[in-house]
Design an enzyme around this catalytic site. Structure first.
Site, PDB file in Angstrom:
ATOM      1  N   GLU A   1      -5.462  -8.374  -0.629  1.00  0.00           N
ATOM      2  CA  GLU A   1      -6.160  -8.104   0.648  1.00  0.00           C
ATOM      3  C   GLU A   1      -7.620  -7.825   0.325  1.00  0.00           C
ATOM      4  OE1 GLU A   1      -4.602  -5.343   3.554  1.00  0.00           O
ATOM      5  OE2 GLU A   1      -2.533  -5.819   2.969  1.00  0.00           O
TER       6      GLU A   1
ATOM      7  N   GLU B   1       0.826  -1.227   0.000  1.00  0.00           N
ATOM      8  CA  GLU B   1       0.000   0.000   0.000  1.00  0.00           C
ATOM      9  C   GLU B   1       0.852   1.266   0.000  1.00  0.00           C
ATOM     10  OE1 GLU B   1      -3.045  -0.244   3.083  1.00  0.00           O
ATOM     11  OE2 GLU B   1      -4.111  -1.780   1.947  1.00  0.00           O
TER      12      GLU B   1
HETATM   13  O1  AHR Z   1      -5.201  -6.101   6.847  1.00  0.00           O
HETATM   14  C1  AHR Z   1      -5.113  -4.971   7.665  1.00  0.00           C
HETATM   15  C2  AHR Z   1      -4.398  -3.807   6.977  1.00  0.00           C
HETATM   16  O2  AHR Z   1      -5.173  -3.321   5.921  1.00  0.00           O
HETATM   17  C3  AHR Z   1      -3.086  -4.111   6.323  1.00  0.00           C
HETATM   18  O3  AHR Z   1      -2.035  -4.067   7.227  1.00  0.00           O
HETATM   19  C4  AHR Z   1      -2.939  -3.020   5.316  1.00  0.00           C
HETATM   20  O4  AHR Z   1      -2.196  -3.415   4.197  1.00  0.00           O
HETATM   21  C5  AHR Z   1      -4.380  -2.651   4.984  1.00  0.00           C
HETATM   22  O5  AHR Z   1      -4.593  -1.296   5.062  1.00  0.00           O
END
Ligand code: AHR
Length: 507
Positions: A291, A172
């Protein structure tokens, strides 16, 4: 209400990449400590890995697990987690305002992956660190002995290279919250240089460059264009993330959010194509949606730790969302979207896997159990393998914030030639009316229903917890039948998720 679907054996979207059912584990809250690792737990192996969690994960058939972050990775020194435990430093984790003991590092994670039969997908810190640490980490993990890093790995107990194929180039990096946040140009240039360097070590690595953290980011989708213009030739996948929430307590809007997901995937797929044309490249970069999940139930409880009011606790309860039945429907719709976009999404990771926004929960010193969302993930991962079918769907629709014409029926279909099965994953998004589904299945020969699993509850808020871990589970469906060998008739109750599998009607 009535809905119909037509599938033809030859109308295929794509082969489904098994990595679509991957997962993510971060050094965050209790994902690692008292999640996968708890020495002294009654099910723990001699190396401290929890046996009960290993069994629950194995059932999910998780192909690949991304690690060690997440936001955590952007200030992580991988060297802290190798070598004798007693010499490993405790560090402050700046992403989550906690302490990190480093009792678990890449060796222990590799042991855990071997136990659950999953491949590792390792993320590199490109926030606080850069090219040199990246190449050292990759050489430590994959390099031959007879060189500095390979010999150090051997000294630390592992002579054979770990042979990790998947590497994420940071996490990110578009997010202002990220340690070492960068502009698209800064990141794109760095990612390209790191990718080139890692390729000089091993051309066959699969490298994942950061796309947007979500489609509401101000820099989306320009971020993808700029980053890919820098790094297109050197990377294989672009990473996307998205979390889902029902903050407005509006089930209809909430359950249509996968239309936003679909638009996000479509826009990034188009950007990939545009950059590919610009580069005159034959190569096709694909999406690693590494994610995704529902994340909102625990937000307010987490504030005290995140705002530093608890000091720097080790493995506190963080992001421990307790999922309800409504989230089963959401996760079913998300997984259906990935199956329908399997032409371009080749990797996807549910975030996360244990305790932290996770399908599996544990109690320290106590049991492990399946949250409600375990089940749609389990069914898709176990039975959503093969090719994705291009379905022609007719369903009544409704107006939602994320879509003008959201069909009440959300459905994906998979054909597994090896097993000779067709599997339909269907969600009825209507809360008051059932859907009477007719599915015309053409070119598959005479079929019969071989398995039918249904999740339907009057109460969208129903949960599984330590006191009642089996409140929400799939139940065998009744009444689905095939007419004339190819016409499936099934009753989909209001607010329901189901999986219907069909196989040859031979006897
Ligand atoms: O999964 C929780 C968080 O969400 C992770 O650390 C990050 O990559 C995202 O913002």
């Amino acid at each position: 209400m009535k809905a119909s679907v037509t599938a033809h054996r030859d109308y295929v979207i794509s082969a489904i990449d098994g990595r679509l059912y991957g997962a993510f584990l971060e050094h965050l809250g209790r994902a690692i400590y008292t999640g996968i690792y708890e020495p002294g737990h009654k099910t723990a192996r001699p190396d401290g890995l929890r046996g009960d969690v290993i069994e629950l994960v194995k059932d999910l058939k998780v192909p690949v697990v991304r690690y060690p972050g997440g936001n955590f990775v952007s200030a992580y020194n991988w060297e802290d987690g190798v070598g004798p435990r007693e010499t490993r430093p405790t560090r402050l984790d700046l992403a989550w305002h906690t302490s990190e003991s480093n009792a678990v590092g890449v060796h222990e994670f590799a042991d855990w992956c071997a136990a659950v039969d999953a491949e590792m997908m390792l993320a590199i810190n490109l926030g606080s660190r850069g090219l040199d640490e990246a190449r050292n980490f990759v050489e430590y993990v994959n390099g031959p002995t007879g060189s500095y890093w390979g010999d150090l790995r051997k000294k630390n107990g592992r002579a054979e290279p770990f042979a990790v194929k998947h590497w994420c180039l940071g996490n990110e990096m578009d997010g202002p919250w990220q340690v070492g946040h960068k502009t698209a140009h800064e990141y794109g240039r760095l990612a390209n240089e790191v990718a080139k360097t890692l390729r000089a070590f091993d051309k066959s690595l699969e490298l994942v460059v950061c796309g947007s953290s979500n489609s509401d980011m101000k820099t989306y989708p320009e971020w993808e264009r700029v980053v890919l213009e820098h790094a297109y030739d050197a990377v294989d996948h672009i990473s996307l993330h998205m979390y889902f929430a029902n903050r407005g307590k509006n089930a209809a809007n909430y359950l249509a959010l996968n239309h936003k997901l679909d638009a996000y995937i479509g826009a990034v797929a188009a950007t990939i194509e545009a950059v590919r044309a610009l580069k005159r490249s034959k190569k096709r970069v694909t999406i690693s949606f590494d994610e995704w999940n529902v994340w909102y139930h625990s937000n307010s409880e987490d504030r005290a730790v995140l705002d530093g009011h608890k000091g720097w606790p080790h493995a506190p309860r963080l992001l421990e969302d307790v999922y309800n039945f409504e989230d089963v429907l959401q996760v079913g719709c998300i997984l259906n979207t990935f199956i329908r976009r399997s032409d371009v999404v080749k990797i996807a990771c549910i975030a996360q896997l244990v305790n932290v926004i996770a399908p599996i929960m544990t109690e320290p010193g106590g049991p492990a159990w399946r949250q409600t969302i375990y089940y749609p993930y389990y069914l898709a991962s176990n039975f959503g393998r093969g090719v994705a079918l291009q379905l022609a769907v007719h369903s009544p629709t409704y107006e939602a914030e994320a879509a003008d014409n959201a069909p009440y029926l959300d459905i994906a279909g998979v054909h597994d030639e090896k097993d000779e099965t067709i599997t339909l994953f269907a969600v009825n998004r209507h809360g008051g009316e059932a859907l009477e589904l007719t599915a015309n299945l053409i070119g598959f020969g005479a079929l019969k229903v071989v398995d039918h699993q249904v999740m339907a509850y009057g109460d969208l808020e129903a949960v599984n917890d330590i006191h009642n871990p089996n409140a929400v589970t799939p139940k065998p469906g009744k009444g689905a039948r095939v007419n004339a060998g190819h016409s499936l008739l099934a009753h989909l109750p209001p607010y329901s998720y189901q999986m219907i599998r069909l196989g040859p009607a031979r006897d």
